[in-house]
Design a protein around this motif. Structure first.
Motif, PDB file in Angstrom:
ATOM      1  N   PHE A  23     -13.898 -32.003 -59.913  1.00  0.00           N
ATOM      2  CA  PHE A  23     -14.409 -30.569 -60.157  1.00  0.00           C
ATOM      3  C   PHE A  23     -15.472 -30.230 -59.296  1.00  0.00           C
ATOM      4  N   TRP A  24     -16.473 -30.954 -58.609  1.00  0.00           N
ATOM      5  CA  TRP A  24     -17.506 -30.654 -57.727  1.00  0.00           C
ATOM      6  C   TRP A  24     -16.748 -30.341 -56.357  1.00  0.00           C
ATOM      7  N   GLU A  25     -15.593 -30.644 -56.257  1.00  0.00           N
ATOM      8  CA  GLU A  25     -14.836 -30.253 -55.019  1.00  0.00           C
ATOM      9  C   GLU A  25     -13.856 -29.134 -54.987  1.00  0.00           C
ATOM     10  N   MET A  26     -14.044 -28.565 -56.029  1.00  0.00           N
ATOM     11  CA  MET A  26     -13.236 -27.152 -55.980  1.00  0.00           C
ATOM     12  C   MET A  26     -13.439 -26.161 -54.893  1.00  0.00           C
ATOM     13  N   PRO A  27     -12.450 -25.360 -54.553  1.00  0.00           N
ATOM     14  CA  PRO A  27     -12.565 -24.660 -53.107  1.00  0.00           C
ATOM     15  C   PRO A  27     -13.514 -23.346 -53.571  1.00  0.00           C
ATOM     16  N   ARG A  28     -14.441 -23.171 -52.498  1.00  0.00           N
ATOM     17  CA  ARG A  28     -15.348 -22.047 -52.713  1.00  0.00           C
ATOM     18  C   ARG A  28     -15.000 -20.777 -53.354  1.00  0.00           C
ATOM     19  N   ALA A  29     -13.747 -20.010 -52.981  1.00  0.00           N
ATOM     20  CA  ALA A  29     -13.270 -19.021 -53.622  1.00  0.00           C
ATOM     21  C   ALA A  29     -13.402 -19.153 -55.116  1.00  0.00           C
ATOM     22  N   LEU A  30     -12.594 -20.005 -55.655  1.00  0.00           N
ATOM     23  CA  LEU A  30     -12.483 -20.565 -56.905  1.00  0.00           C
ATOM     24  C   LEU A  30     -13.847 -20.587 -57.664  1.00  0.00           C
ATOM     25  N   ARG A  31     -14.593 -21.346 -57.013  1.00  0.00           N
ATOM     26  CA  ARG A  31     -15.952 -21.498 -57.557  1.00  0.00           C
ATOM     27  C   ARG A  31     -16.872 -20.316 -57.578  1.00  0.00           C
ATOM     28  N   ALA A  32     -16.861 -19.455 -56.752  1.00  0.00           N
ATOM     29  CA  ALA A  32     -17.342 -18.144 -56.644  1.00  0.00           C
ATOM     30  C   ALA A  32     -16.728 -17.066 -57.894  1.00  0.00           C
ATOM     31  N   HIS A  33     -15.565 -17.361 -58.035  1.00  0.00           N
ATOM     32  CA  HIS A  33     -14.894 -16.482 -59.202  1.00  0.00           C
ATOM     33  C   HIS A  33     -15.405 -16.951 -60.404  1.00  0.00           C
ATOM     34  N   LEU A  34     -15.378 -18.425 -60.557  1.00  0.00           N
ATOM     35  CA  LEU A  34     -15.760 -19.012 -62.135  1.00  0.00           C
ATOM     36  C   LEU A  34     -17.507 -18.564 -62.217  1.00  0.00           C
ATOM     37  N   ALA A  35     -18.096 -18.531 -61.276  1.00  0.00           N
ATOM     38  CA  ALA A  35     -19.519 -18.257 -61.314  1.00  0.00           C
ATOM     39  C   ALA A  35     -19.599 -16.773 -62.112  1.00  0.00           C
ATOM     40  N   SER A  36     -18.818 -16.080 -62.095  1.00  0.00           N
ATOM     41  CA  SER A  36     -19.044 -14.561 -62.652  1.00  0.00           C
ATOM     42  C   SER A  36     -18.640 -14.797 -64.257  1.00  0.00           C
ATOM     43  N   ALA A  37     -17.961 -16.057 -64.743  1.00  0.00           N
ATOM     44  CA  ALA A  37     -17.682 -16.091 -66.147  1.00  0.00           C
ATOM     45  C   ALA A  37     -18.920 -16.170 -67.207  1.00  0.00           C
ATOM     46  N   HIS A  38     -18.771 -15.465 -68.328  1.00  0.00           N
ATOM     47  CA  HIS A  38     -19.618 -15.545 -69.444  1.00  0.00           C
ATOM     48  C   HIS A  38     -19.523 -17.027 -70.029  1.00  0.00           C
ATOM     49  N   LEU A  39     -18.681 -17.346 -70.066  1.00  0.00           N
ATOM     50  CA  LEU A  39     -18.379 -18.889 -70.801  1.00  0.00           C
ATOM     51  C   LEU A  39     -17.062 -19.492 -69.879  1.00  0.00           C
ATOM     52  N   ILE A  40     -17.174 -20.971 -69.588  1.00  0.00           N
ATOM     53  CA  ILE A  40     -15.869 -21.679 -69.480  1.00  0.00           C
ATOM     54  C   ILE A  40     -15.758 -22.560 -70.452  1.00  0.00           C
ATOM     55  N   VAL A  41     -14.566 -22.756 -70.746  1.00  0.00           N
ATOM     56  CA  VAL A  41     -14.112 -23.569 -71.883  1.00  0.00           C
ATOM     57  C   VAL A  41     -13.181 -24.706 -71.273  1.00  0.00           C
ATOM     58  N   LEU A  42     -13.354 -25.816 -71.206  1.00  0.00           N
ATOM     59  CA  LEU A  42     -12.732 -26.864 -70.351  1.00  0.00           C
ATOM     60  C   LEU A  42     -12.116 -27.897 -71.470  1.00  0.00           C
ATOM     61  N   LYS A  43     -10.703 -28.054 -71.528  1.00  0.00           N
ATOM     62  CA  LYS A  43     -10.252 -28.629 -72.621  1.00  0.00           C
ATOM     63  C   LYS A  43      -9.236 -29.833 -72.103  1.00  0.00           C
ATOM     64  N   GLY A  44      -9.390 -30.685 -72.893  1.00  0.00           N
ATOM     65  CA  GLY A  44      -8.348 -32.056 -72.283  1.00  0.00           C
ATOM     66  C   GLY A  44      -9.084 -33.219 -71.877  1.00  0.00           C
ATOM     67  N   ASP A  45      -8.554 -34.443 -72.223  1.00  0.00           N
ATOM     68  CA  ASP A  45      -9.019 -35.597 -71.665  1.00  0.00           C
ATOM     69  C   ASP A  45      -9.066 -35.531 -70.089  1.00  0.00           C
ATOM     70  N   ALA A  46      -7.845 -35.237 -69.541  1.00  0.00           N
ATOM     71  CA  ALA A  46      -7.808 -35.457 -68.098  1.00  0.00           C
ATOM     72  C   ALA A  46      -8.857 -34.369 -67.196  1.00  0.00           C
ATOM     73  N   ASN A  47      -8.980 -33.223 -67.702  1.00  0.00           N
ATOM     74  CA  ASN A  47      -9.833 -32.114 -67.228  1.00  0.00           C
ATOM     75  C   ASN A  47     -11.258 -32.725 -67.277  1.00  0.00           C
ATOM     76  N   TYR A  48     -11.797 -33.532 -68.469  1.00  0.00           N
ATOM     77  CA  TYR A  48     -13.000 -33.981 -68.760  1.00  0.00           C
ATOM     78  C   TYR A  48     -13.184 -35.198 -67.800  1.00  0.00           C
ATOM     79  N   ARG A  49     -12.271 -36.045 -67.391  1.00  0.00           N
ATOM     80  CA  ARG A  49     -12.468 -37.006 -66.511  1.00  0.00           C
ATOM     81  C   ARG A  49     -12.480 -36.488 -64.855  1.00  0.00           C
ATOM     82  N   ARG A  50     -12.114 -35.512 -64.758  1.00  0.00           N
ATOM     83  CA  ARG A  50     -12.256 -34.826 -63.361  1.00  0.00           C
ATOM     84  C   ARG A  50     -13.668 -34.209 -63.539  1.00  0.00           C
TER      85      ARG A  50
END
Length: 665
Positions: free
Chosen positions: A567-594
């Motif tokens: 996840f630290w390799e995500m595209p800049r545009a997506l990172r900028a969009h996520l930065a405006s979120a009040h909360l990100i909820v990340l679910k699942g074992d595969a997403n946690y591993r990333r």
């Protein structure tokens, strides 16, 4: 037949040791003796009349063969017995076609009179015998040469021969078990006739066979078949058959009712209006009903009461029915599992029915089954019924908690897997909520909570903190479709209604990496499923309005969530969009591993440092299914290591971890 004959006649390695002619002669004699024993056994059973009549008429294949041998004739009269001694089965195939032709002559009017009907009756009996349960290929052959249509045409007309009507109904019953093409042919051409025979057939065997055939046809989950049955007056016929109180007829009629409404709510109103609930209740309450009839009637009541407030009320209105179901549960018979599910569906969201059931000491009966029943499916049914009661009535929670043996049993069940473990966890939560101050929860709570990291307090503090401007967007990175996605939608709905967030973006995969992964269309399809259900339609409509108004949106982010990058390799545009979120909820074992970059961090490495690169406050929800992790309390994960050798991969342990980057605080 092979299991009853000497090994030298059927074992492949023994075939060459006996001359072909001698082998066939001995095989024919052995098969004839076996059939003789079968007929004698049938005469001793309750269905003797049919066997005796067939033997006297010479119409039954086994009877004909025995008669020929008793007369001193050594030839094989019946082709089915000759086929046992043949090598290629060609004689049997030609016999099937010959028998179908005999039925067709009567069905299509080319053969009339008593003799023609007698020949057709014998042919239909032989078809039924040849197409027994394990002979699917023969059933397909009979259907291919028009046998199903011919038999259906016969049952649609009142013939002069009772034997032909009976034999045709029995043959259709055998043919309806498989394949699906035969069921479709029966629905198209024979349903009206089967309803007529089931109601007014001139022999008990014909009526029972017609009812069993209807149950088989409806078991294919064909909506067309169910609609055709209702249109042909089948519902009224079932009610009259149930009222006859004949054990065999009641059994088949109840089974047909159960299959008519299973997973098809649109037919419940018709059955309720026709008085089927009362008729089924009478079968359950009758002391003369057989155990099989009780079981089938209880299943039918269970299907009727599911998701139908009107049918739940109708079940409660049948005097003594709920008390009788409790008594069946307490007796622990073959009908107890069906009775448990009937109680579950009748009491779910019905306070009146729950009060009646509790007054009849259902809690003790269900708890005893959860504790000691030998059938695991019966334990699941009893646990589900107990959960339904506990959700409705505080007295149930107190009564169940008062049993000294139930709480330790529920804790032990948590170590298992499957539906029973899930129900034990739900029941423990319900009991704990009503008895929070009881000291016996000291053992139950640690066993129930298997979180190795729990940052719930920090998440709640973040959501409840006053913000200027008002709370913003929730970005929910979802994982699996089905029940899990429904819980995600419930979480999003709660946070919007509570004012913790003002909008939600569901981040889904562009394509499924695993078959259960959520894609864009799944959100709308799950909402549509809720809107199609009467009980859940208000919730589905509210969620559809969220989607239409833009409160909820769906994004697949050009396939990013389906690629294997950290996840630290995500595209800049997506990172900028996520930065405006009040909360990100990340679910699942595969997403946690990333989120961890699939690297073997020390288990006690602080999660806030490992995941500090996230652009906004982030909550990770994960059940452990891979051999990596971080941010866990050493005492907790070491205790998990000692208690469970596969704690890292079996999905029974989890983490709830929160990170709030300093630049986003």
């Amino acid at each position: 037949a092979g299991s009853c004959l000497p090994a030298r006649f059927w074992r492949p390695e023994a075939r060459g040791s006996v001359r072909a002619g001698e082998s066939r002669r001995r095989l024919g004699a052995a098969a004839s003796r076996m059939v003789s024993r079968m007929l004698l056994s049938r005469k001793a059973s309750s269905g003797v009349e049919g066997a005796r009549r067939e033997e006297e008429e010479g119409g039954h294949p086994a009877a004909s063969s025995l008669a020929s041998r008793c007369g001193g004739q050594r030839r094989q009269r019946m082709s089915w017995l000759g086929t046992l001694c043949s090598e290629d089965g060609e004689e049997e195939e030609s016999s099937l076609e010959r028998w179908v032709r005999a039925v067709k002559r009567v069905a299509y009017g080319s053969s009339e009179g008593r003799e023609g009907e007698e020949r057709a009756a014998k042919a239909a009996r032989r078809l039924a015998w040849a197409c027994d349960d394990w002979k699917e290929e023969k059933k397909r052959k009979v259907g291919a040469v028009g046998g199903v249509e011919a038999l259906s045409r016969v049952v649609c007309e009142r013939t002069r021969s009772v034997a032909l009507e009976e034999a045709s109904a029995i043959a259709l019953w055998k043919l309806s078990r498989c394949p699906e093409a035969n069921k479709a042919s029966i629905i198209e051409s024979g349903l009206v006739g089967l309803v007529r025979v089931a109601e007014s057939g001139r022999s008990g065997a014909a009526r029972e066979a017609a009812l069993a055939c209807l149950a088989n046809v409806l078991g294919s989950r064909s909506r067309d078949g169910r609609a055709a049955l209702c249109a042909a007056g089948g519902v009224e016929m079932l009610e009259r058959e149930l009222c006859r109180r004949s054990s065999a007829a009641a059994t088949e009629a109840a089974a047909t009712c159960a299959k008519l409404v299973a997973e098809r709510d649109e037919f419940k109103a018709a059955l309720r209006a026709a008085g089927l609930v009362g008729a089924l209740g009478a079968v359950v309450c009758s002391e003369s009903s057989s155990l099989v009839a009780l079981e089938e009637a209880a299943w039918a009541l269970s299907h009727l009461a599911a998701r139908s407030a009107e049918c739940k009320t109708a079940v409660g209105d049948v005097g003594g029915l709920l008390a009788r179901l409790v008594a069946i549960v307490d007796a622990e018979t073959a009908a107890s599992r069906a009775a448990c599910w009937a109680l579950f569906n009748a009491t779910a969201n019905s306070d009146d029915n729950a009060a009646v059931v509790v007054a009849n000491r259902a809690v003790d009966a269900l708890a005893r089954l959860v504790l000691a029943a030998t059938d695991p499916l019966l334990r699941v049914a009893a646990a589900a019924a107990l959960v339904a009661l506990a959700e409705n009535d505080q007295n149930v929670k107190r009564a169940a908690f008062a049993r000294d043996d139930l709480l330790p049993c529920l804790v032990d069940l948590l170590d298992g897997s499957g539906r029973l473990a899930e129900l034990a966890a739900v029941l423990l939560c319900l009991l704990a909520g009503a008895n929070a101050r009881d000291a016996r929860l000291a053992r139950a709570v640690p066993a129930l909570c298997r979180l190795l990291a729990d940052d719930a307090a920090a998440v709640l503090a973040h959501l409840n903190a006053p913000t200027t401007p008002p709370p913003g967007r929730l970005d929910l990175v979802v994982d699996n479709a089905g029940f899990e996605l429904l819980t995600d939608l419930l979480l999003a709905d709660h946070l919007v209604r509570a004012g913790a967030v003002n909008s939600v973006v569901f981040r889904v995969k562009h394509h499924p990496t695993f078959v259960s992964d959520v894609i864009r269309d799944d959100i709308a399809s799950h909402v549509d499923t809720l809107r199609a259900d009467d009980a859940l339609r208000p919730l589905g409509d509210a969620w559809a309005a969220y989607l239409d108004d833009g409160v909820w949106t769906v994004a697949d982010d050009y396939g990013y969530w389906a690629v294997p990058f950290a996840f630290w390799e995500m595209p800049r545009a997506l990172r900028a969009h996520l930065a405006s979120a009040h909360l990100i909820v990340l679910k699942g074992d595969a997403n946690y591993r990333r989120a961890l970059g699939d690297r073997p961090w020390p288990f006690d490495a602080p999660f806030a440092k490992v995941a500090s690169y996230f652009p906004a406050p982030t909550l990770c929800l994960r059940t452990l299914k891979a051999e990596l992790g971080c941010g866990m309390d050493p005492a907790k994960y070491q205790a998990a290591q000692r208690a469970d050798a596969t704690w890292l991969t079996n999905g029974k342990w989890g983490v709830l971890q929160f990170v709030q980057p300093s630049r986003a605080a």
